[in-house]
Design a protein around this motif. Sequence first.
Motif, PDB file in Angstrom:
ATOM      1  N   UNK A  81      36.158 -24.490 -21.874  1.00 23.33           N
ATOM      2  CA  UNK A  81      34.738 -24.487 -21.535  1.00 23.33           C
ATOM      3  C   UNK A  81      33.954 -25.311 -22.546  1.00 23.33           C
ATOM      4  N   UNK A  82      34.270 -25.131 -23.819  1.00 23.90           N
ATOM      5  CA  UNK A  82      33.601 -25.893 -24.877  1.00 23.90           C
ATOM      6  C   UNK A  82      33.878 -27.389 -24.724  1.00 23.90           C
ATOM      7  N   UNK A  83      35.122 -27.737 -24.405  1.00 27.04           N
ATOM      8  CA  UNK A  83      35.494 -29.144 -24.222  1.00 27.04           C
ATOM      9  C   UNK A  83      34.717 -29.765 -23.065  1.00 27.04           C
ATOM     10  N   UNK A  84      34.537 -29.004 -21.994  1.00 25.75           N
ATOM     11  CA  UNK A  84      33.775 -29.497 -20.854  1.00 25.75           C
ATOM     12  C   UNK A  84      32.316 -29.728 -21.183  1.00 25.75           C
ATOM     13  N   UNK A  85      31.828 -29.016 -22.157  1.00 24.13           N
ATOM     14  CA  UNK A  85      30.424 -29.160 -22.560  1.00 24.13           C
ATOM     15  C   UNK A  85      30.225 -30.277 -23.567  1.00 24.13           C
ATOM     16  N   UNK A  86      31.170 -30.390 -24.528  1.00 27.13           N
ATOM     17  CA  UNK A  86      31.003 -31.385 -25.583  1.00 27.13           C
ATOM     18  C   UNK A  86      32.338 -31.666 -26.262  1.00 27.13           C
ATOM     19  N   UNK A  87      32.789 -32.906 -26.166  1.00 27.75           N
ATOM     20  CA  UNK A  87      34.030 -33.303 -26.836  1.00 27.75           C
ATOM     21  C   UNK A  87      33.909 -33.127 -28.345  1.00 27.75           C
TER      22      UNK A  87
ATOM     23  N   UNK B  92      39.070 -13.288 -35.748  1.00 31.47           N
ATOM     24  CA  UNK B  92      37.905 -13.870 -36.420  1.00 31.47           C
ATOM     25  C   UNK B  92      37.556 -15.220 -35.789  1.00 31.47           C
ATOM     26  N   UNK B  93      38.588 -16.013 -35.494  1.00 30.44           N
ATOM     27  CA  UNK B  93      38.357 -17.296 -34.842  1.00 30.44           C
ATOM     28  C   UNK B  93      37.715 -17.088 -33.468  1.00 30.44           C
ATOM     29  N   UNK B  94      38.160 -16.090 -32.737  1.00 31.79           N
ATOM     30  CA  UNK B  94      37.586 -15.805 -31.425  1.00 31.79           C
ATOM     31  C   UNK B  94      36.104 -15.486 -31.495  1.00 31.79           C
ATOM     32  N   UNK B  95      35.725 -14.735 -32.513  1.00 30.41           N
ATOM     33  CA  UNK B  95      34.309 -14.414 -32.712  1.00 30.41           C
ATOM     34  C   UNK B  95      33.505 -15.683 -32.971  1.00 30.41           C
ATOM     35  N   UNK B  96      34.028 -16.534 -33.832  1.00 30.73           N
ATOM     36  CA  UNK B  96      33.356 -17.799 -34.153  1.00 30.73           C
ATOM     37  C   UNK B  96      33.267 -18.694 -32.918  1.00 30.73           C
ATOM     38  N   UNK B  97      34.353 -18.766 -32.181  1.00 33.16           N
ATOM     39  CA  UNK B  97      34.398 -19.602 -30.986  1.00 33.16           C
ATOM     40  C   UNK B  97      33.382 -19.138 -29.945  1.00 33.16           C
ATOM     41  N   UNK B  98      33.311 -17.834 -29.707  1.00 34.96           N
ATOM     42  CA  UNK B  98      32.352 -17.305 -28.733  1.00 34.96           C
ATOM     43  C   UNK B  98      30.919 -17.633 -29.141  1.00 34.96           C
ATOM     44  N   UNK B  99      30.630 -17.529 -30.448  1.00 34.34           N
ATOM     45  CA  UNK B  99      29.280 -17.815 -30.916  1.00 34.34           C
ATOM     46  C   UNK B  99      28.958 -19.305 -30.833  1.00 34.34           C
ATOM     47  N   UNK B 100      29.956 -20.162 -31.027  1.00 32.14           N
ATOM     48  CA  UNK B 100      29.725 -21.603 -30.880  1.00 32.14           C
ATOM     49  C   UNK B 100      29.451 -21.957 -29.422  1.00 32.14           C
ATOM     50  N   UNK B 101      30.106 -21.264 -28.534  1.00 39.18           N
ATOM     51  CA  UNK B 101      29.927 -21.524 -27.114  1.00 39.18           C
ATOM     52  C   UNK B 101      28.557 -21.038 -26.633  1.00 39.18           C
TER      53      UNK B 101
END
Length: 147
Positions: free
Chosen positions: A33-39, A70-79
């Motif tokens: 999902x993040x990749x689809x939004x911004x490379x 911990x990475x999952x938490x960071x990833x969700x917040x970046x998204x």
Amino acid sequence: MEEQAEANRRLEEALTRTGARDPRPDYRDLLRTLKGRSEEEYAQAVALWEQEVIGPTARGEAEPLARWLEFGTTLADRLHPGRTVTVDRSGRAHPQEGSPSWEELVLHLPEEHGTKAIPVVVPPDLSSAQEATIALLVEGRVKPPGS
């Protein structure tokens, strides 16, 4: 590539030892999902994964499952910027403090109105209240499972 294989081996051991659900499939979806939004944002997240998850896990410097969560938490917040909560077995949410545990339901609640919650950790043994929370906040269903 050897480092990634070692990190995966250590995570697999932790999953077997604890009985925790493997978070990687859900996090791959978040990355797509993040990749689809911004490379660029995707590349930054992958670099963070390599630095904060793969490297320390492969070298035995970090507990693999904790580092992944911990990475999952960071990833969700970046998204979707927001806040992360732990949902107890009664269905009550509390601010997430410290590292998330594989034994707790941890949801990321985006600030953006109308955006569904992102499951960061789903424990293997959900209570009926936790199942209803997932149905409502993650899946958008009003009726609880089994109704």
